[in-house]
Design an enzyme around this catalytic site. Structure first.
Site, PDB file in Angstrom:
ATOM      1  N   GLY A 135       2.731 -23.349 -20.705  1.00 45.10           N
ATOM      2  CA  GLY A 135       3.725 -22.629 -19.932  1.00 45.10           C
ATOM      3  C   GLY A 135       4.270 -23.377 -18.731  1.00 45.10           C
ATOM      4  CG  HIS A 136       3.465 -25.604 -14.860  1.00 43.43           C
ATOM      5  ND1 HIS A 136       3.530 -26.866 -14.323  1.00 43.43           N
ATOM      6  CD2 HIS A 136       3.833 -24.767 -13.867  1.00 43.43           C
ATOM      7  CE1 HIS A 136       3.899 -26.788 -13.057  1.00 43.43           C
ATOM      8  NE2 HIS A 136       4.091 -25.534 -12.759  1.00 43.43           N
ATOM      9  CG  PHE A 137       7.846 -26.129 -16.087  1.00 44.99           C
ATOM     10  CD1 PHE A 137       7.818 -24.825 -15.636  1.00 44.99           C
ATOM     11  CD2 PHE A 137       7.673 -27.146 -15.177  1.00 44.99           C
ATOM     12  CE1 PHE A 137       7.653 -24.536 -14.289  1.00 44.99           C
ATOM     13  CE2 PHE A 137       7.506 -26.869 -13.828  1.00 44.99           C
ATOM     14  CZ  PHE A 137       7.483 -25.567 -13.375  1.00 44.99           C
ATOM     15  CB  VAL A 160       5.250 -30.550 -14.418  1.00 48.52           C
ATOM     16  CG1 VAL A 160       4.862 -30.985 -13.009  1.00 48.52           C
ATOM     17  CG2 VAL A 160       6.596 -31.123 -14.804  1.00 48.52           C
TER      18      VAL A 160
END
Length: 144
Positions: free
Chosen positions: A49-51, A56
């Site tokens: 989820g990041h990203f 990252v």
């Protein structure tokens, strides 16, 4: 060659996957200084989820990696063995560039002040020779 392996690190601090951010300790002066490393890999859950499309490594995880390294440096002192190190505060935190899968974070922490069960430290995170993060940290040492 490492001074401490990940298995030895897990004997000192309570963190475990997915929140253990120290893969090895390369240099250690208990109560004074530590150099540790974190291998940032694409299979870490945070990258779901990041990203999406641009993975990252979160800055808060870089700070936690520095805090874990600092805790190890403190907890390797004889009077603190068997205790836990807690992050008590942060000052002057700066992020200078992204950390992405494939990077190896070199975590350098110097303990600048130590009184009874509290300490101050300066931490720096590098990828290759580029500084990616720095922070002043306060640590509290407490019972497990």
């Amino acid at each position: 060659m490492s001074v401490l392996s990940v298995q030895e690190v897990m004997e000192i601090i309570p963190n475990r996957y997915p929140i253990l951010f120290i893969d090895a300790v390369d240099e250690l002066e208990p109560g004074k200084r530590i150099v540790a490393r974190k291998n940032v890999t694409i299979n870490e859950e945070v990258f779901n989820g990041h990203f999406p499309g641009e993975p990252v490594f979160p800055g808060v995880f870089i700070i936690d990696a520095l805090a874990q390294a600092g805790s190890i440096a403190l907890l390797m002192q004889e009077e603190f063995k068997g205790m836990n190190g807690y992050l008590g505060g942060l000052n002057k935190v700066k992020f200078r560039q992204k950390v992405v899968p494939g990077d190896v974070l070199r975590l350098e922490v110097e303990i600048t002040k130590l009184r009874k069960n509290a300490g101050l430290a300066q931490g720096y995170a590098y990828v290759s020779e580029k500084k990616v993060c720095e922070a002043e940290m306060t640590f509290i040492i407490g019972a497990k």
